[in-house]
Design a protein around this motif. Structure first.
Motif, PDB file in Angstrom:
ATOM      1  N   LYS A  46      52.737  63.065  66.647  1.00 32.92           N
ATOM      2  CA  LYS A  46      52.779  61.585  65.995  1.00 32.92           C
ATOM      3  C   LYS A  46      52.225  60.761  67.347  1.00 32.92           C
ATOM      4  CE  LYS A  46      56.837  61.993  63.080  1.00 32.92           C
ATOM      5  NZ  LYS A  46      58.203  61.549  62.748  1.00 32.92           N
ATOM      6  N   ALA A  50      48.915  58.573  66.367  1.00 32.04           N
ATOM      7  CA  ALA A  50      48.793  57.050  66.547  1.00 32.04           C
ATOM      8  C   ALA A  50      47.765  56.437  67.599  1.00 32.04           C
ATOM      9  CB  ALA A  50      50.379  56.734  67.012  1.00 32.04           C
ATOM     10  N   LYS A 147      45.435  52.612  72.180  1.00 32.62           N
ATOM     11  CA  LYS A 147      44.611  53.517  71.377  1.00 32.62           C
ATOM     12  C   LYS A 147      43.885  54.427  72.585  1.00 32.62           C
ATOM     13  CE  LYS A 147      45.650  52.059  67.436  1.00 32.62           C
ATOM     14  NZ  LYS A 147      46.480  52.892  66.330  1.00 32.62           N
ATOM     15  N   PHE A 163      49.540  48.157  68.072  1.00 34.87           N
ATOM     16  CA  PHE A 163      50.231  49.021  66.901  1.00 34.87           C
ATOM     17  C   PHE A 163      51.049  48.262  65.908  1.00 34.87           C
ATOM     18  CE2 PHE A 163      50.103  52.033  70.760  1.00 34.87           C
ATOM     19  CZ  PHE A 163      49.238  52.622  70.089  1.00 34.87           C
ATOM     20  N   LEU A 167      56.045  49.618  65.255  1.00 36.31           N
ATOM     21  CA  LEU A 167      56.395  50.510  66.287  1.00 36.31           C
ATOM     22  C   LEU A 167      57.723  49.673  67.078  1.00 36.31           C
ATOM     23  CD1 LEU A 167      56.058  52.909  68.340  1.00 36.31           C
ATOM     24  CD2 LEU A 167      54.410  51.166  69.711  1.00 36.31           C
TER      25      LEU A 167
END
Length: 331
Positions: A46, A50, A147, A163, A167
């Motif tokens: 994940k 992400a 990112k 995000f 989150l």
């Protein structure tokens, strides 16, 4: 979802979320990390999804104390033990041989793994709470919470801007170091510097009693490590490293019709255009490191097209800042 990192209930809530295989962002003394249970490949996947990060690019695993390193490392060479004793908890990541059945996804499938024990109080509390879950979470894989390839976050608000509200972020204030950890490879019997940080080579050599080598000095393949790609830490605006004279000459040529430009320099600069945003770089390397990523993010938020940065001074104390700026300007 930003929670108060000093609250025991927030820590407990975040630990439960991590034990369930979800992501939580948390502060360290270097930058904010995007954490997942390092022992669960599905949870670590994940992180890669992400961030948009290649799954073979290894992550750093954070552990609550030095003794927990053996949950992921097949051995702790003597040089690594000396560095742990000197700098853990702190801004130092050690590359060690990985246990075949531990942290495969976090290591990007490689035979080595990067381990660090962070010094931040919120990170330490979270790691201890994770270790007390049933089953225990032995460590957190946690690259920077941004990112892939972009500017690392040094506040909870930076993370949320990347995000969004979905989150969970533990807020521990602004990170006091501000750039990522120094990375030292300890898999070849001697210490090898893979990424500079706030710790200087002299400090590392004094702690381990050996000369710190560079990968170019040794034969054989260098282990893959986080944050060592040529282009990394880049804002949306184009970054260019220049000496002070070149920056001032360029500003003079542009005159009053300059495009939206930001200048980050120790030397005072003159600009005839109101489109030039100026920010003074501190004279000291630690102060510059602490604010560097926040400054780059502020320039992006101001909508500049170009960021001209005065090249940092020569000297080992500036190596970490210089490394981040060179990678930011390589994209």
């Amino acid at each position: 979802m930003i929670l108060d990192g000093s609250s025991p209930e927030s820590i407990a809530q975040a630990a439960r979320r991590l034990a369930a295989g979800e992501l939580v962002a948390f502060p360290t003394e270097t930058v904010y990390g995007l954490g997942a249970d390092a022992s669960r490949d599905d949870a670590v996947a994940k992180i890669f999804a992400a961030k948009g990060r290649p799954s073979d690019h290894p992550l750093i695993v954070h552990v609550p104390e030095a003794s927990a390193a053996t949950r992921f490392a097949s051995e702790v060479p003597p040089v690594a033990a000396k560095l742990m004793a000197a700098f853990w908890p702190g801004p130092l990541t050690l590359i060690l041989p990985r246990k075949p059945d531990a942290g495969k996804a976090a290591a990007g499938g490689h035979a080595t793994i990067g381990l660090r024990c962070p010094a931040h109080a919120v990170a330490h509390a979270l790691l201890l709470a994770c270790a007390q879950q049933d089953p225990p979470v032995p460590g957190l894989a946690a690259p920077s919470a941004n990112k892939f390839g972009r500017v690392s976050p040094t506040t909870a608000q930076h993370v949320a801007s990347e995000f969004g509200d979905s989150l969970m972020v533990l807020d521990g204030g602004a990170c006091p170091v501000g750039i990522e950890s120094t990375i030292v490879d300890c898999t070849r019997g001697i210490p090898v510097l893979l990424r500079p940080g706030i710790l200087t080579p002299a400090q590392i050599e004094a702690a381990c009693g050996e000369r710190l080598r560079l990968p170019s000095e040794l034969e054989g393949a260098t282990p893959r490590a986080s944050g060592t790609l040529e282009s990394h830490y880049a804002p949306h605006a184009k970054v260019r490293l220049m000496d002070a004279k070149s920056i001032q000459t360029a500003l003079d040529v542009l005159g009053t019709e300059a495009p939206r430009i930001a200048v980050y320099s120790r030397t005072p600069m003159r600009a005839r255009s109101e489109n030039v945003l100026r920010r003074r770089m501190p004279d000291g390397a630690p102060e510059t490191a602490q604010q560097l990523f926040a400054v780059l993010r502020d320039f992006d938020a101001a909508g500049v097209q170009l960021i001209w940065v005065e090249t940092p001074p020569i000297g080992p104390e500036w190596d970490g800042v210089r490394d981040r700026l060179q990678r930011a300007s390589a994209g």
